[in-house]
Write a protein that holds these residues in place. Sequence first.
Motif, PDB file in Angstrom:
ATOM      1  N   ARG A  75      41.319  31.090  34.807  1.00  0.00           N
ATOM      2  CA  ARG A  75      39.994  31.102  34.175  1.00  0.00           C
ATOM      3  C   ARG A  75      39.094  30.024  34.769  1.00  0.00           C
ATOM      4  O   ARG A  75      37.879  30.214  34.873  1.00  0.00           O
ATOM      5  CB  ARG A  75      40.144  30.901  32.655  1.00  0.00           C
ATOM      6  N   PHE A  76      39.671  28.895  35.151  1.00  0.00           N
ATOM      7  CA  PHE A  76      38.890  27.794  35.722  1.00  0.00           C
ATOM      8  C   PHE A  76      39.269  27.598  37.185  1.00  0.00           C
ATOM      9  O   PHE A  76      40.390  27.193  37.497  1.00  0.00           O
ATOM     10  CB  PHE A  76      39.106  26.515  34.911  1.00  0.00           C
ATOM     11  N   LYS A  77      38.325  27.895  38.055  1.00  0.00           N
ATOM     12  CA  LYS A  77      38.584  27.850  39.495  1.00  0.00           C
ATOM     13  C   LYS A  77      38.011  26.599  40.156  1.00  0.00           C
ATOM     14  O   LYS A  77      38.087  26.442  41.368  1.00  0.00           O
ATOM     15  CB  LYS A  77      37.980  29.092  40.163  1.00  0.00           C
ATOM     16  N   GLY A  78      37.473  25.702  39.327  1.00  0.00           N
ATOM     17  CA  GLY A  78      36.793  24.519  39.844  1.00  0.00           C
ATOM     18  C   GLY A  78      35.308  24.627  39.554  1.00  0.00           C
ATOM     19  O   GLY A  78      34.699  25.686  39.762  1.00  0.00           O
ATOM     20  N   GLY A  79      34.735  23.541  39.054  1.00  0.00           N
ATOM     21  CA  GLY A  79      33.317  23.528  38.734  1.00  0.00           C
ATOM     22  C   GLY A  79      32.462  23.261  39.959  1.00  0.00           C
ATOM     23  O   GLY A  79      32.922  23.326  41.108  1.00  0.00           O
ATOM     24  N   TRP A  80      31.192  22.929  39.717  1.00  0.00           N
ATOM     25  CA  TRP A  80      30.260  22.718  40.819  1.00  0.00           C
ATOM     26  C   TRP A  80      30.708  21.566  41.708  1.00  0.00           C
ATOM     27  O   TRP A  80      30.563  21.626  42.937  1.00  0.00           O
ATOM     28  CB  TRP A  80      28.852  22.450  40.286  1.00  0.00           C
ATOM     29  N   THR A  81      31.283  20.528  41.113  1.00  0.00           N
ATOM     30  CA  THR A  81      31.743  19.378  41.895  1.00  0.00           C
ATOM     31  C   THR A  81      32.765  19.811  42.938  1.00  0.00           C
ATOM     32  O   THR A  81      32.645  19.489  44.125  1.00  0.00           O
ATOM     33  CB  THR A  81      32.357  18.313  40.967  1.00  0.00           C
ATOM     34  N   THR A  82      33.763  20.541  42.506  1.00  0.00           N
ATOM     35  CA  THR A  82      34.813  21.012  43.414  1.00  0.00           C
ATOM     36  C   THR A  82      34.229  21.906  44.506  1.00  0.00           C
ATOM     37  O   THR A  82      34.537  21.756  45.693  1.00  0.00           O
ATOM     38  CB  THR A  82      35.882  21.784  42.623  1.00  0.00           C
ATOM     39  N   ARG A  83      33.379  22.819  44.094  1.00  0.00           N
ATOM     40  CA  ARG A  83      32.822  23.795  45.036  1.00  0.00           C
ATOM     41  C   ARG A  83      31.820  23.156  46.002  1.00  0.00           C
ATOM     42  O   ARG A  83      31.742  23.539  47.168  1.00  0.00           O
ATOM     43  CB  ARG A  83      32.150  24.927  44.260  1.00  0.00           C
ATOM     44  N   HIS A  84      31.068  22.193  45.515  1.00  0.00           N
ATOM     45  CA  HIS A  84      30.027  21.567  46.327  1.00  0.00           C
ATOM     46  C   HIS A  84      30.601  20.625  47.384  1.00  0.00           C
ATOM     47  O   HIS A  84      30.169  20.630  48.535  1.00  0.00           O
ATOM     48  CB  HIS A  84      29.068  20.812  45.413  1.00  0.00           C
ATOM     49  N   TYR A  85      31.585  19.814  46.981  1.00  0.00           N
ATOM     50  CA  TYR A  85      32.079  18.778  47.890  1.00  0.00           C
ATOM     51  C   TYR A  85      33.242  19.236  48.763  1.00  0.00           C
ATOM     52  O   TYR A  85      33.435  18.693  49.858  1.00  0.00           O
ATOM     53  CB  TYR A  85      32.499  17.532  47.103  1.00  0.00           C
ATOM     54  N   GLY A  86      34.013  20.186  48.286  1.00  0.00           N
ATOM     55  CA  GLY A  86      35.203  20.587  49.026  1.00  0.00           C
ATOM     56  C   GLY A  86      34.884  21.227  50.360  1.00  0.00           C
ATOM     57  O   GLY A  86      34.354  22.338  50.412  1.00  0.00           O
ATOM     58  N   GLN A  87      35.190  20.529  51.443  1.00  0.00           N
ATOM     59  CA  GLN A  87      35.009  21.039  52.808  1.00  0.00           C
ATOM     60  C   GLN A  87      36.239  20.637  53.619  1.00  0.00           C
ATOM     61  O   GLN A  87      36.190  19.710  54.428  1.00  0.00           O
ATOM     62  CB  GLN A  87      33.745  20.467  53.452  1.00  0.00           C
ATOM     63  N   PRO A  88      37.350  21.316  53.368  1.00  0.00           N
ATOM     64  CA  PRO A  88      38.603  20.885  54.001  1.00  0.00           C
ATOM     65  C   PRO A  88      38.558  20.869  55.525  1.00  0.00           C
ATOM     66  O   PRO A  88      39.248  20.079  56.156  1.00  0.00           O
ATOM     67  CB  PRO A  88      39.631  21.906  53.481  1.00  0.00           C
ATOM     68  N   GLN A  89      37.698  21.708  56.096  1.00  0.00           N
ATOM     69  CA  GLN A  89      37.577  21.727  57.556  1.00  0.00           C
ATOM     70  C   GLN A  89      37.001  20.426  58.087  1.00  0.00           C
ATOM     71  O   GLN A  89      37.165  20.088  59.269  1.00  0.00           O
ATOM     72  CB  GLN A  89      36.717  22.916  58.019  1.00  0.00           C
ATOM     73  N   LEU A  90      36.347  19.644  57.199  1.00  0.00           N
ATOM     74  CA  LEU A  90      35.791  18.344  57.573  1.00  0.00           C
ATOM     75  C   LEU A  90      36.634  17.186  57.036  1.00  0.00           C
ATOM     76  O   LEU A  90      36.237  16.022  57.145  1.00  0.00           O
ATOM     77  CB  LEU A  90      34.352  18.212  57.047  1.00  0.00           C
ATOM     78  N   GLY A  91      37.778  17.514  56.466  1.00  0.00           N
ATOM     79  CA  GLY A  91      38.635  16.473  55.914  1.00  0.00           C
ATOM     80  C   GLY A  91      38.202  16.014  54.535  1.00  0.00           C
ATOM     81  O   GLY A  91      38.605  14.934  54.083  1.00  0.00           O
ATOM     82  N   ILE A  92      37.385  16.809  53.856  1.00  0.00           N
ATOM     83  CA  ILE A  92      36.968  16.495  52.483  1.00  0.00           C
ATOM     84  C   ILE A  92      37.564  17.563  51.575  1.00  0.00           C
ATOM     85  O   ILE A  92      37.119  18.725  51.581  1.00  0.00           O
ATOM     86  CB  ILE A  92      35.434  16.471  52.342  1.00  0.00           C
ATOM     87  N   HIS A  93      38.575  17.174  50.823  1.00  0.00           N
ATOM     88  CA  HIS A  93      39.313  18.100  49.978  1.00  0.00           C
ATOM     89  C   HIS A  93      38.961  17.845  48.512  1.00  0.00           C
ATOM     90  O   HIS A  93      38.866  16.689  48.090  1.00  0.00           O
ATOM     91  CB  HIS A  93      40.814  17.923  50.176  1.00  0.00           C
ATOM     92  N   ALA A  94      38.765  18.908  47.753  1.00  0.00           N
ATOM     93  CA  ALA A  94      38.440  18.771  46.334  1.00  0.00           C
ATOM     94  C   ALA A  94      39.286  19.736  45.526  1.00  0.00           C
ATOM     95  O   ALA A  94      39.443  20.908  45.899  1.00  0.00           O
ATOM     96  CB  ALA A  94      36.957  19.029  46.094  1.00  0.00           C
TER      97      ALA A  94
END
Length: 267
Positions: free
Chosen positions: A199-218
Amino acid sequence: MNAVDVKQGSSPIILGFPHTGTDVPADIHARLNDNGRMLADTDWHIDKLYDGLLPEVTTVHATFHRYVIDANRDPTGVSLYPGQNTTGLIPDTDFDGKPIWRDGEKPTAADIEYRLKQFHSPYHVALAKEIERVHEAHGLVVLYDCHSIRSHIPFLFQGKLPDFNIGTNEGNSCSPEIASAVGRIAFAARGYDAVINGRFKGGWTTRHYGQPQLGIHAIQMELTQSSYLTKEAPPFAYDEAKAERLRKHLKDILEIIRQTAIKLGSK
């Protein structure tokens, strides 16, 4: 009041706390109805639950309540879960669908603009600054967004919510190595249940900052409050015995994230 409280650490892990704050400015408090003034949708005691579990971790806390403005919502107001019941950037109702504002006192467009500038933006400016600092130091950063919610809320979901709700935006906000490592601990925790991207896939924070291809994981962790509170009702008391059992698993989760981050950073 300061909208955000930051404690810097040297670990590659950042803990985000967008919903533990209970501060409500007097002028906004006066516009809430009796139901709203209960602040029932707080992520009660989550900061206490995680306190001391990982050495040198950075923490970023929003001090304001989500009824002032929700730090984990898209600032444009776009819904995180189109077609499903949810609460917005400034909620009109609580999680049960009941009004929280006095008649004629719902926030206006001007209120939203003001609160974005005074509360939402400062929190995310501080969070982004810490993400940049930690990423520069380690070449990689993991933002672990800390949340909790009542286990039964028919307005938002059917039945009982699993105890560990892991959100990675369908695998887009963090590496599969981090997601699977967290999942192994959560699914193996005896006496608890877990789900990834339920039901919860991650809020705006997770979706906005998560860029694993750049080494930023959320990654977001939404815990049921039944797993660490005496009961999911006022006064929302912290249950020391239940919390200590849960903290052991949370400590393992944070440690496996740290170890996985170090491995990923060395590649």
